[in-house]
Each structure stands twice: as C-alpha cells, then as structure tokens.
Scaffold this motif. Sequence first.
Motif, PDB file in Angstrom:
ATOM      1  N   ILE A 162       0.838  -1.203   0.000  1.00  0.00           N
ATOM      2  CA  ILE A 162       0.000   0.000   0.000  1.00  0.00           C
ATOM      3  C   ILE A 162       0.870   1.249   0.000  1.00  0.00           C
ATOM      4  N   GLU A 163       1.943   1.221   0.785  1.00  0.00           N
ATOM      5  CA  GLU A 163       2.836   2.384   0.860  1.00  0.00           C
ATOM      6  C   GLU A 163       3.549   2.660  -0.460  1.00  0.00           C
ATOM      7  N   ASN A 185       0.323   4.389  -5.627  1.00  0.00           N
ATOM      8  CA  ASN A 185      -0.339   5.682  -5.722  1.00  0.00           C
ATOM      9  C   ASN A 185      -1.616   5.675  -4.879  1.00  0.00           C
ATOM     10  N   LYS A 186      -1.829   6.739  -4.119  1.00  0.00           N
ATOM     11  CA  LYS A 186      -2.998   6.796  -3.234  1.00  0.00           C
ATOM     12  C   LYS A 186      -4.318   6.758  -4.000  1.00  0.00           C
ATOM     13  N   LYS A 187      -4.271   6.996  -5.302  1.00  0.00           N
ATOM     14  CA  LYS A 187      -5.497   6.982  -6.102  1.00  0.00           C
ATOM     15  C   LYS A 187      -5.914   5.565  -6.526  1.00  0.00           C
TER      16      LYS A 187
END
Length: 224
Positions: free
Chosen positions: A86-87, A90-92
Amino acid sequence: MTKKPIKIVIISAAGFAEEVLFTIQECNKKSSKYEILGFIDDNTSLHGKKIKTFPVLGGLEWIEKNSSEIRYVLAIGDGFIRKKIIEKLNKKVKFETIIHPTVLCHESSSIGVGSIIQPYCIIQPNVKIGKYVMVNFQSCISHDCIIEDFVSIQPNVHISGANIIEEETYVGVSSTTKEDLSIGKKSIIGAASVVLDNVKSTSIYFGNPAKFYKKIDIHNRPKL
C-alpha cells in the motif's frame, strides 16, 4: 439498467490468491459483480503464465500503466507485507472489499475498504473491522471487537467479545481469545493458542494458555 461489472485484479499469484479468486467467483454466482482480469505479482517468472485460466499480467508497475477504474484486492496473508505494498502504490489506486456470500455480518458492524472476509465467517454486533484486514474461513469475531488495519486472522479463529486487536497483528490458525482483552500491534499469536491475557506489542505469544515467547525485531520479522 444492469450495472457494468467491476474490473478487478488480484495482487499476488501465490496460494492465498487462488483462494481469493475462488471467493470472487462465488460472489459472481450471486450477482455477476466482477470482471476478473487476472493477477499481478513481482515474481517475473510468473509473468505471462495462467492460474486457473487467468493470466499473471505483470508486476506492481502494471497498475500505473492501466485504467484508474480498475479495482484491486491484496491477496496476501501477512498484513506487514500488505502495508508495504500500500505504501508503494499511488494513493489513487482503488481497492475492493471482498466478502464471501456465506459470511454472516450483523448490520451494526462495519468492514473497511480492501478487507477480505472468507467463507463461513461470523461477524457479530458492533464489530469494527479496519482497512486491508484478512479474516480467513470459519472464523468468528464476537460483539464489540475492534480489529485494526492490516490485521490477519487465520482459519478457525474465535475472537471473544470486546477484544481490541491492533494493526498488523497476525492471529494463527485455530486460536481463541478470552473476552475483554487487547493484542498489541505487530504481534504474532501462534497456531492453536488460547489467549487469556493482554498481549504486548511486537511480541510472539503461543500455547494454551498463550505465553510470551520473545519480542519481534520489526526490521527482521519472522516469516509467516
């Protein structure tokens, strides 16, 4: 109007990924909700191969090169690794919550995005399950529990009422907890353990009753 199926890709091509594929296929028998595109895995030797007729499309870089409308599921049994992935992303990137049709979940309970609840699990009233949690088959989470992000609960686990299980903890197969206790973050509960007291963070406990074994070096974490 019939809804278009959600395009979905499974991150990982290991054994648990096949179990998650099966769960998604069982969901489709109910409503044809998903269009399964395949798997992605950073093991380059798998690229181009097929698993249960679905292709291994590439590694994590595949995500950046393809549609932002595709959703993903992290089919990895270790929450520590799920968090690392997750890190990196991309947060999208959009993640799907996968719940097998046989799961019984009380309407007062909640399940966070990206979590996977496998067959025949029971989630009792007032349970809060965080993001990217994995609850494997035939496990029961009793009333008023809080299961934090990236927790991994293996098959046939019984979490008793009013437990708090902190982030990235791993609860081994066929373990049981007593009511009103907490298990600290990044801890490991060994298989078939009976937890009767609070568990310290970054620690390994196992046995009946479960006893402290040793602290975990988070930079050299044991392989699960």
